[in-house]
Design a protein around this motif. Structure first.
Motif, PDB file in Angstrom:
ATOM      1  N   ILE A   2       0.843  -1.190   0.000  1.00  0.00           N
ATOM      2  CA  ILE A   2       0.000   0.000   0.000  1.00  0.00           C
ATOM      3  C   ILE A   2       0.879   1.240   0.000  1.00  0.00           C
ATOM      4  O   ILE A   2       1.783   1.380   0.831  1.00  0.00           O
ATOM      5  N   THR A   3       0.642   2.129  -0.938  1.00  0.00           N
ATOM      6  CA  THR A   3       1.423   3.358  -1.058  1.00  0.00           C
ATOM      7  C   THR A   3       0.506   4.535  -1.347  1.00  0.00           C
ATOM      8  O   THR A   3      -0.633   4.365  -1.788  1.00  0.00           O
ATOM      9  N   LEU A   4       1.047   5.736  -1.129  1.00  0.00           N
ATOM     10  CA  LEU A   4       0.365   6.952  -1.544  1.00  0.00           C
ATOM     11  C   LEU A   4       0.781   7.231  -2.978  1.00  0.00           C
ATOM     12  O   LEU A   4       1.969   7.385  -3.265  1.00  0.00           O
ATOM     13  N   LEU A 298       1.983   8.563   7.663  1.00  0.00           N
ATOM     14  CA  LEU A 298       1.605   7.539   6.684  1.00  0.00           C
ATOM     15  C   LEU A 298       2.020   6.156   7.156  1.00  0.00           C
ATOM     16  O   LEU A 298       1.211   5.217   7.179  1.00  0.00           O
ATOM     17  N   ILE A 303      -1.268   4.045   6.580  1.00  0.00           N
ATOM     18  CA  ILE A 303      -1.105   2.831   5.771  1.00  0.00           C
ATOM     19  C   ILE A 303      -1.504   1.573   6.541  1.00  0.00           C
ATOM     20  O   ILE A 303      -2.228   0.730   6.002  1.00  0.00           O
ATOM     21  N   PHE A 306      -5.260   1.502   6.514  1.00  0.00           N
ATOM     22  CA  PHE A 306      -5.842   1.138   5.226  1.00  0.00           C
ATOM     23  C   PHE A 306      -5.623  -0.336   4.911  1.00  0.00           C
ATOM     24  O   PHE A 306      -6.467  -0.974   4.265  1.00  0.00           O
ATOM     25  N   LYS A 307      -4.524  -0.888   5.381  1.00  0.00           N
ATOM     26  CA  LYS A 307      -4.316  -2.328   5.229  1.00  0.00           C
ATOM     27  C   LYS A 307      -5.403  -3.092   5.969  1.00  0.00           C
ATOM     28  O   LYS A 307      -5.919  -4.110   5.466  1.00  0.00           O
ATOM     29  N   ARG A 444      -7.906   9.665   1.015  1.00  0.00           N
ATOM     30  CA  ARG A 444      -6.871  10.683   0.804  1.00  0.00           C
ATOM     31  C   ARG A 444      -6.427  11.186   2.161  1.00  0.00           C
ATOM     32  O   ARG A 444      -7.040  12.090   2.727  1.00  0.00           O
ATOM     33  N   LEU A 454      -4.372   6.539  -1.174  1.00  0.00           N
ATOM     34  CA  LEU A 454      -3.768   5.259  -0.857  1.00  0.00           C
ATOM     35  C   LEU A 454      -4.316   4.176  -1.777  1.00  0.00           C
ATOM     36  O   LEU A 454      -5.517   4.121  -2.045  1.00  0.00           O
ATOM     37  N   ASN A 456      -3.264  -0.067  -3.386  1.00  0.00           N
ATOM     38  CA  ASN A 456      -2.419  -1.261  -3.359  1.00  0.00           C
ATOM     39  C   ASN A 456      -1.689  -1.360  -4.688  1.00  0.00           C
ATOM     40  O   ASN A 456      -2.310  -1.382  -5.743  1.00  0.00           O
TER      41      ASN A 456
END
Length: 457
Positions: A2-4, A298, A303, A306-307, A444, A454, A456
């Protein structure tokens, strides 16, 4: 991973139209409740309502008593009485089920005319409760603590409870709210028509939250941004939140004239019948605009959160035990580290939080027809929150087929949402998981940067 990264915002959904509950659905609701009453050996149910706690009443009546209180008395043979105050008495003939109206001025607003020579008990006698042995009291809360006798806890006004006791001192009164929202409760499962009915509110919440995120700009007031969190005159299921900087200053819950400043934490929430959308993050473009001690936000919180969200929606399935979802989220997002304390996910409907089958030792199975909020609320000292709360619906193949055939426009929206999650966000939903709004999964964390979110890899 997972990244921005640069991602497009979901397209705003247009032509959102309310779907009315059909007469067939209302009849089905009543029959299911009567069946539950028979199984539990209840002679009658007394269902309480006020504006904040009216959903069990509304489930059959079709309306809440607005600023008054009300009772729905349902007998095992299907006969029903609506006990109403001054300003709702004329609504009895509008009810979705056939009822006999009973006027109780005690349910009206303070100092309105209460010209009656009858006591509360005498008025309730008109509902044919005098000869009933087992009477279930339905408030709005299904008590689940392990200390009290939950069947003897009642969340209705004292004057009504005492009146019911005086109607027949030999009646056995117990809390029966579990018939509505407890394990196996009739309100925990929705048919295709109910899905379509609730999808409107969830979709509207998604549209509002996307538009509000676009409005977040340094110098704009909370009220200016919050204007996007209401739409089309629809009634909110929760207090609308748009807060910049410190929340709850001077105990205030509502948007004010406070202006967004660079680096502020931001919280925003809007909800209608059927769904809520909530977002938390910072008013920054990049992490470098945060205070030095928060520049790892983050990696530290957003992150991992969000995971957990991704894990939830990708792993939820019909017949899964609630305890297994609880354990799964605790594994990937430990509460000891991330400070969440409530159920990681709950049911909703006319109200934002109906009940939850997801708790540490839950033997409840998740079922087709359940409408969920993916609601995980972290609290990590020194950081703003992280939130991408939204809704999903569980539907087996038969229910999906019904939705597709009876509500093709809604089904098309569902298909587009799933494609966005898959192709843009990198979240893979199973066939039985239907996202409730276009905003589902769109997060966001840096709200001034309108192009980054964010996803995947």
């Amino acid at each position: 991973m997972i990244t921005l990264k640069p991602i497009p915002a979901p397209e705003l959904e247009k032509d959102l139209i309310p779907i009315t509950l059909t007469d067939t659905t209302i009849i089905e609701r009543k029959q299911r409740l009567l069946k539950k009453m028979k199984q539990a050996n209840y002679d009658a149910l007394v269902i309480y309502a006020d504006l904040e706690h009216g959903s069990n009443f509304e489930y059959l009546m079709g309306f809440v008593p607005r600023f008054e209180e009300a009772l729905l008395v349902l007998h095992a043979d299907g006969k029903a009485y609506a006990v109403l105050g001054n300003e709702n008495l004329n609504k009895a003939e509008k009810a979705r089920i056939e009822v006999t109206a009973v006027h109780m001025p005690h349910l009206s607003l303070p100092n309105q005319p209460m010209d009656t020579h009858e006591t509360v008990a005498e008025i309730l006698t008109k509902c044919q409760l005098s000869n009933k042995k087992n009477i279930g009291i339905v408030g709005w809360k299904n008590f689940t603590n392990t200390v009290d006798d939950n069947r003897t806890l009642f969340d209705i006004p004292h004057f009504l409870l005492e009146g019911l006791k005086n109607v027949n001192e030999k009646s056995f009164l117990t809390n029966a709210t579990n018939l509505m929202i407890g394990p196996g409760g009739i309100r925990t499962i929705n048919n295709a028509n109910e899905f379509a009915h609730y999808e409107f509110g969830a979709s509207l919440a998604g549209k509002c939250i996307i538009e509000a995120m676009e409005e977040v700009t340094v110098g704009k007031t909370e009220m200016e941004i919050a204007s996007k969190l209401s739409s089309q005159g629809q009634y909110h299921s929760v207090v609308t939140i748009m807060a910049t900087g410190q929340r709850f200053e001077q105990a205030n819950l509502y948007p004010t004239a406070k202006k967004v400043a660079l680096g502020d934490p931001i919280s925003m929430t809007t909800g209608y019948k059927g769904g809520l959308e909530s977002r938390s993050g910072y008013a920054v473009n990049t992490s470098k605009e945060l205070p030095i001690e928060q520049q790892d936000y983050l990696e530290k919180l957003a992150i991992p959160y969000f995971k957990a969200f991704k894990t939830w929606v990708e792993n939820v399935k019909i017949d899964m035990f609630g305890k297994d979802m609880y354990a799964l989220i605790n594994d990937v997002f430990p509460k000891s580290e991330y400070g969440w304390t409530l159920n990681p996910g709950h049911l909703c409907g006319d109200e934002e939080w109906l009940a939850s089958p997801i708790y540490s030792d839950s033997e409840e199975k998740l079922q087709s027809g359940m409408l969920f909020q993916v609601d995980i609320i972290p609290s990590v000292k020194g950081y703003a929150g992280a939130s991408c709360e939204g809704g999903i619906f569980l539907a087996d193949s038969q229910l999906r087929s019904q939705i597709q055939q009876e509500y093709p426009k809604i089904w098309d929206r569902v298909v587009q949402r799933k494609a966005y999650l898959r192709d843009v966000i990198g979240v893979q939903l199973s066939e039985e998981v239907l996202p409730m709004s276009a905003a589902t999964g769109y997060f966001r964390p840096f709200l001034l940067n309108k192009s980054m979110g964010l996803a995947n890899k």
